[in-house]
Design a protein around this motif. Structure first.
Motif, PDB file in Angstrom:
ATOM      1  N   GLU A   1      -7.098  11.160  -3.612  1.00  0.00           N
ATOM      2  CA  GLU A   1      -7.230   9.747  -3.464  1.00  0.00           C
ATOM      3  C   GLU A   1      -6.656   9.322  -2.085  1.00  0.00           C
ATOM      4  OE1 GLU A   1      -3.675  10.842  -5.821  1.00  0.00           O
ATOM      5  OE2 GLU A   1      -5.504  11.551  -5.560  1.00  0.00           O
ATOM      6  N   HIS A   2      -6.082  10.140  -1.310  1.00  0.00           N
ATOM      7  CA  HIS A   2      -5.826   9.568  -0.113  1.00  0.00           C
ATOM      8  C   HIS A   2      -6.843   9.614   1.088  1.00  0.00           C
ATOM      9  CE1 HIS A   2      -1.550  11.316  -0.914  1.00  0.00           C
ATOM     10  NE2 HIS A   2      -1.600  10.402  -1.134  1.00  0.00           N
ATOM     11  N   VAL A   3      -8.000  10.608   0.929  1.00  0.00           N
ATOM     12  CA  VAL A   3      -9.115  10.808   1.701  1.00  0.00           C
ATOM     13  C   VAL A   3      -9.801   9.273   2.186  1.00  0.00           C
ATOM     14  CG1 VAL A   3     -10.981  11.802   2.331  1.00  0.00           C
ATOM     15  CG2 VAL A   3      -9.138  13.038   1.139  1.00  0.00           C
ATOM     16  N   VAL A   4     -10.417   8.789   1.180  1.00  0.00           N
ATOM     17  CA  VAL A   4     -11.458   7.493   1.611  1.00  0.00           C
ATOM     18  C   VAL A   4     -10.417   6.594   2.342  1.00  0.00           C
ATOM     19  CG1 VAL A   4     -12.866   5.741   0.504  1.00  0.00           C
ATOM     20  CG2 VAL A   4     -13.007   8.203  -0.166  1.00  0.00           C
ATOM     21  N   PRO A   5      -9.166   6.026   1.672  1.00  0.00           N
ATOM     22  CA  PRO A   5      -8.447   4.878   2.377  1.00  0.00           C
ATOM     23  C   PRO A   5      -8.152   5.433   3.797  1.00  0.00           C
ATOM     24  CG  PRO A   5      -7.838   5.306   0.307  1.00  0.00           C
ATOM     25  CD  PRO A   5      -8.683   6.372   0.487  1.00  0.00           C
ATOM     26  N   ALA A   6      -7.613   6.495   3.954  1.00  0.00           N
ATOM     27  CA  ALA A   6      -7.343   7.046   5.300  1.00  0.00           C
ATOM     28  C   ALA A   6      -8.255   7.101   6.152  1.00  0.00           C
ATOM     29  CB  ALA A   6      -6.679   8.353   5.233  1.00  0.00           C
TER      30      ALA A   6
ATOM     31  N   MET B   1       0.875  -1.387  -0.146  1.00  0.00           N
ATOM     32  CA  MET B   1      -0.071  -0.066  -0.089  1.00  0.00           C
ATOM     33  C   MET B   1       0.801   1.185  -0.068  1.00  0.00           C
ATOM     34  SD  MET B   1      -2.729   1.170   2.924  1.00  0.00           S
ATOM     35  CE  MET B   1      -3.430   2.624   2.840  1.00  0.00           C
ATOM     36  N   SER B   2       0.412   2.243  -0.755  1.00  0.00           N
ATOM     37  CA  SER B   2       1.303   3.361  -0.918  1.00  0.00           C
ATOM     38  C   SER B   2       1.241   4.298   0.238  1.00  0.00           C
ATOM     39  CB  SER B   2       0.973   4.134  -2.045  1.00  0.00           C
ATOM     40  OG  SER B   2      -0.364   4.674  -1.953  1.00  0.00           O
ATOM     41  N   ARG B   3       2.034   5.154   0.522  1.00  0.00           N
ATOM     42  CA  ARG B   3       2.236   5.830   1.683  1.00  0.00           C
ATOM     43  C   ARG B   3       0.947   6.967   1.795  1.00  0.00           C
ATOM     44  NH1 ARG B   3       4.168  11.014   2.089  1.00  0.00           N
ATOM     45  NH2 ARG B   3       4.506  11.831   4.334  1.00  0.00           N
ATOM     46  N   ASN B   4       0.372   6.922   3.092  1.00  0.00           N
ATOM     47  CA  ASN B   4      -0.644   8.127   3.042  1.00  0.00           C
ATOM     48  C   ASN B   4      -0.375   8.891   4.312  1.00  0.00           C
ATOM     49  OD1 ASN B   4      -3.366   9.291   3.717  1.00  0.00           O
ATOM     50  ND2 ASN B   4      -4.360   7.420   3.166  1.00  0.00           N
ATOM     51  N   PRO B   5      -0.164  10.408   3.870  1.00  0.00           N
ATOM     52  CA  PRO B   5       0.148  11.196   4.825  1.00  0.00           C
ATOM     53  C   PRO B   5      -0.862  11.302   5.877  1.00  0.00           C
ATOM     54  CG  PRO B   5      -0.206  12.212   2.706  1.00  0.00           C
ATOM     55  CD  PRO B   5      -0.207  10.887   2.310  1.00  0.00           C
ATOM     56  N   LEU B   6      -2.369  11.218   5.654  1.00  0.00           N
ATOM     57  CA  LEU B   6      -3.251  11.212   6.483  1.00  0.00           C
ATOM     58  C   LEU B   6      -3.440  10.401   7.755  1.00  0.00           C
ATOM     59  CD1 LEU B   6      -5.964  12.100   4.082  1.00  0.00           C
ATOM     60  CD2 LEU B   6      -5.207  13.858   5.757  1.00  0.00           C
ATOM     61  N   LEU B   7      -2.414   9.397   7.531  1.00  0.00           N
ATOM     62  CA  LEU B   7      -2.433   8.150   8.544  1.00  0.00           C
ATOM     63  C   LEU B   7      -1.067   8.266   9.381  1.00  0.00           C
ATOM     64  CD1 LEU B   7      -3.414   5.016   6.545  1.00  0.00           C
ATOM     65  CD2 LEU B   7      -4.908   6.200   8.314  1.00  0.00           C
ATOM     66  N   GLU B   8      -0.374   9.575   9.156  1.00  0.00           N
ATOM     67  CA  GLU B   8       0.912   9.687   9.995  1.00  0.00           C
ATOM     68  C   GLU B   8       0.656  10.735  10.812  1.00  0.00           C
ATOM     69  OE1 GLU B   8       3.671  10.501   6.941  1.00  0.00           O
ATOM     70  OE2 GLU B   8       3.443   8.501   5.967  1.00  0.00           O
ATOM     71  N   HIS B   9       1.397  10.853  12.108  1.00  0.00           N
ATOM     72  CA  HIS B   9       1.280  11.954  12.843  1.00  0.00           C
ATOM     73  C   HIS B   9       2.263  13.168  12.582  1.00  0.00           C
ATOM     74  CE1 HIS B   9       1.178  14.153  16.816  1.00  0.00           C
ATOM     75  NE2 HIS B   9       2.586  14.368  16.711  1.00  0.00           N
ATOM     76  N   HIS B  10       1.290  14.217  12.507  1.00  0.00           N
ATOM     77  CA  HIS B  10       2.078  15.313  12.241  1.00  0.00           C
ATOM     78  C   HIS B  10       1.498  16.629  13.153  1.00  0.00           C
ATOM     79  CE1 HIS B  10       3.001  13.942   7.987  1.00  0.00           C
ATOM     80  NE2 HIS B  10       1.993  13.489   8.094  1.00  0.00           N
ATOM     81  N   VAL B  11       2.559  17.392  13.307  1.00  0.00           N
ATOM     82  CA  VAL B  11       2.201  18.502  14.433  1.00  0.00           C
ATOM     83  C   VAL B  11       1.364  19.422  13.695  1.00  0.00           C
ATOM     84  CG1 VAL B  11       3.293  20.639  15.367  1.00  0.00           C
ATOM     85  CG2 VAL B  11       4.474  18.289  15.763  1.00  0.00           C
TER      86      VAL B  11
ATOM     87  N   GLN C   1      -7.697  14.582  13.722  1.00  0.00           N
ATOM     88  CA  GLN C   1      -6.295  15.280  12.848  1.00  0.00           C
ATOM     89  C   GLN C   1      -6.299  14.805  11.516  1.00  0.00           C
ATOM     90  OE1 GLN C   1      -2.420  15.540  14.831  1.00  0.00           O
ATOM     91  NE2 GLN C   1      -3.087  15.652  16.761  1.00  0.00           N
ATOM     92  N   ALA C   2      -6.689  13.631  11.114  1.00  0.00           N
ATOM     93  CA  ALA C   2      -6.977  13.277   9.708  1.00  0.00           C
ATOM     94  C   ALA C   2      -8.097  14.056   9.067  1.00  0.00           C
ATOM     95  CB  ALA C   2      -6.848  11.969   9.418  1.00  0.00           C
ATOM     96  N   TRP C   3      -9.264  14.205   9.640  1.00  0.00           N
ATOM     97  CA  TRP C   3     -10.312  14.832   9.098  1.00  0.00           C
ATOM     98  C   TRP C   3     -10.334  16.179   8.911  1.00  0.00           C
ATOM     99  CZ3 TRP C   3     -13.561  13.449   5.569  1.00  0.00           C
ATOM    100  CH2 TRP C   3     -14.821  14.140   5.287  1.00  0.00           C
TER     101      TRP C   3
END
Length: 683
Positions: free
Chosen positions: A21-26, A1-11, A68-70
């Motif tokens: 295309e990241h939105v629904v999978p995340a 699975m390709s990297r999804n920035p919405l699943l990672e912790h970011h300040v 934080q993702a939404w």
């Protein structure tokens, strides 16, 4: 699975990396993770008495990860709208609503919270933790946790559909706003418009590769035309396009019609309330507000209307007399009111919004806003040019105290295509204590739709725009200066909706005082402060048509509240009839039968103000009374500022708003300061 920035912790959100295309999978991944984790939490709670650390803290972490993702997805949908993002956003609404319903109706989780509430450990928790638990148990009831299975299912279906309808309503208004424009080649057709407005209309045309000037229905374009254009027919055409947006009449009749959305929304809201044993949606709405009953709200609104109506009628009579004598307008139409009012304001006070613009260049206003807040609360501001951002116009700032960062915010001031209208504050990150002991700092989005800078010059704001900026920043301060470490009651979370406007309306006052304006205003060319003569005229004009303005807000409030209290499954015609009835009762302004204001009333059909628009007036009583404490002590009195921060801003939703107000003011609120500030004679 390709990297999804919405699943990672970011300040801060990694805006440049987020793709539709990241939105629904995340969101799918996060919802699945949360469901599994919550089942484990409840299984553990069945085996051993839950504690804050074993139940509430891990659940808060799960909720925060999802938020934080939404948060950036929702914000980008509102400020950088595109078809792919809109589709992805829409695809997630049902999933999130279904999850929210599942969570709110989770009997095992409710049982676990009740067990925590009933345990000796509850009494050892701090005020914020106890409040969070109490609110959560209340919200379980409001989510239908006690309903039988078939009614639980129906509740979930209703909530999912209401979420979709709100998004559709908002999209219709945005699409209708962007679907209409009028191109004008001959500048003489725009006689009366100030140069700043002409520059905006010319920039609109250039952005679309056409010659001349383009009028749109975005506010920085619409408002100057309706306020200043000498051409009455042009005002009528633009007004008609604006007031019929998203309806079955007007230039785009039927194309984005919100009538069916309104009918279904109101019917479902009533059904939802009745499922939960509330008589009406208004009763359901008040379950989380300061007001005790629908009758109390109606009495409050009608009392203000009684106090202001006579003066409003007198103000409109004066406007009619002036328009007849000085403008040759024998009868005022709705598209004449703003124009005639501007002319009367200039005649009476020799002042206009346009005269004030040179004193409010946006960079100076922002700097002045920061200086006002620094003097009130002892905090500092610094810009971070390296923070991730989603548009070149957007800026990011940190708030620091004694050299340490305590919060941050994004500032997005200017109107553009793909950005919904209005001004708002929203959460990017909430202040909370993480499970590893770190304090997550709060971050806000502060969004406006001001006229863009053109020709390499700074944007010059109207005084109205300055007060709008201060208003939204007041919301931001409520979010960012909180000291709470429990997300559910941090900042504006857990604050009764009819008190949430107190900090925002409070901040507007500093835009009217010499001491505040000396920090805010400086001439764009010379830096000169606002001259005494202009200030005196500005202050004299502050309450120009204030009773008319109050009656307009009461019209919206009564319409909203009665709509949700009296009508069960109204047709579009019923909604229109009620609005007409309310106007007959409280409005002094002319109306036309094609006015479809309700079809664009996003506050109640796509925002959080259903059966709650009265909150603006309710909170205005609180804010005027709170500000009167500063009038008594000095508007930058450090002790009063410190008390306001400590008693109103820092507690967030950890205590009842009425208790917080009494702690600050030493007594219950009084309506008299609002009437005095509004120049309305007490009846």
């Amino acid at each position: 699975m390709s990297r999804n920035p919405l699943l990672e912790h970011h300040v801060l959100p990694p805006f440049s990396e987020i793709q539709p295309e990241h939105v629904v999978p995340a969101i799918d991944q996060l919802l699945d993770d949360n469901r599994k984790a919550i089942e484990k939490l409840t299984e553990r709670a069945d085996r051993e008495t839950p504690t804050w650390e074993s139940l509430a803290a891990p659940l808060e972490s799960l909720n925060d990860r999802l938020a934080q993702a939404w948060s950036p997805i929702s914000h980008l949908n509102a400020t950088m709208n595109s078809e792919p993002l809109r589709d992805a956003y829409q695809a997630c609404l049902g999933k999130l609503s279904e999850y929210s319903t599942w969570l709110g109706q989770h009997e095992g989780l409710c049982r676990a919270y009740q067990s925590l509430k009933d345990s000796p450990a509850y009494n050892r928790l701090d005020e914020a933790q106890q409040r969070s638990i109490d609110n959560t148990l209340r919200d379980f009831r409001l989510a239908g946790v006690d309903l039988p299975a078939d009614k639980k299912q129906r509740y979930g279906d209703i909530q999912a559909r209401l979420s979709e309808l709100a998004n559709t309503f908002s999209n219709h208004v945005l699409d209708a706003t962007q679907a209409w424009h009028k191109d004008i080649d001959d500048v003489t057709a725009l006689d009366g418009l100030p140069q700043s407005a002409l520059d905006t209309l010319k920039a609109n045309a250039e952005a679309k590769g056409v010659n001349g000037y383009r009028i749109t229905l975005d506010f920085p374009s619409f408002l100057p035309v309706i306020s200043f254009a000498h051409d009455r027919e042009l005002r009528r055409e633009v007004y008609t396009a604006f007031i019929t947006r998203a309806s079955e009449v007007g230039p785009n009749a039927g194309e984005f019609d919100n009538a069916g959305v309104i009918e279904e929304t109101l019917s479902l809201r009533r059904e939802l309330a009745e499922l939960l044993d509330f008589d009406t949606y208004a009763d359901y709405s008040l379950a989380t507000k300061m007001a005790d009953s629908p009758q109390q709200v109606l009495d409050f609104l009608n009392d203000l209307a009684d106090r202001a109506y006579s003066q409003a009628h007198q103000e409109f009579s004066e406007l009619q007399d002036y328009a007849r004598a000085s403008l040759g307008l024998d009868e005022l139409a709705p598209w004449d009111v703003g124009y005639a009012s501007e002319k009367l304001r200039e005649a009476r006070y020799a002042i206009s919004q346009e005269q004030l613009r040179p004193y409010f260049p946006a960079p100076g206003v922002i700097d002045g806003l920061f200086r006002v807040v620094e003097r009130l609360y002892g905090v500092q501001f610094e810009e971070d040019d390296n923070a991730p951002r989603y548009h070149p116009d957007v800026r990011y700032f940190r708030i620091t105290e004694q050299g340490a960062p305590i919060a941050g915010f994004y500032l997005d001031l200017y109107a553009r295509e793909g950005k919904r209208g209005g001004a708002w504050m929203d959460e990017c990150r909430v202040r909370r204590a993480c499970e590893d002991g770190r304090i997550q700092l709060p971050v806000a989005y502060l969004t406006c739709n001001f006229t863009r800078p053109v020709g390499g010059k700074p944007a010059l704001l109207t005084h109205d725009e300055v007060t709008t900026l201060f208003h939204e920043f007041g919301h931001g301060l409520h979010h960012m200066l909180t000291r709470q470490q429990v997300a559910d009651v941090s900042g504006i979370n857990g604050v009764a909706w009819d008190a949430v406007e107190l900090p925002s309306q409070f901040m507007e006052n500093f835009c009217w005082e010499r001491e505040g304006l000396d920090l805010i205003a400086g001439h764009v060319d010379t830096g000169a402060k606002l001259p005494d003569e202009l200030l005196e005229r500005l202050q004299a004009a502050r309450n120009f048509q204030s009773a008319m303005g109050m009656m307009r807000q009461l019209e919206f409030s009564l319409f909203d509240f009665r709509l949700h209290h009296e009508l069960s499954a109204p047709s579009a015609a019923d909604v229109q009839d009620l609005l007409t009835e309310v106007r007959t009762q409280v409005s002094v302004l002319p109306a036309v039968d094609f006015n479809r204001f309700q079809n664009g009333f996003g506050h109640i059909f796509a925002g959080g103000y259903a059966a709650g628009y009265y909150s603006y007036k309710w909170a205005e009583v609180l804010s005027a009374d709170a500000y009167s404490a500063f009038e008594e002590a000095g508007i930058f009195d450090p002790e009063t500022g410190s008390r306001f921060r400590h008693e109103i801003l820092e507690p967030g939703g950890a205590r009842d708003a009425a208790d917080l107000f009494r702690a600050f003011r030493g007594r219950p609120p009084s309506v008299e300061p609002l009437l005095r500030h509004s120049g309305i004679q007490a009846a």
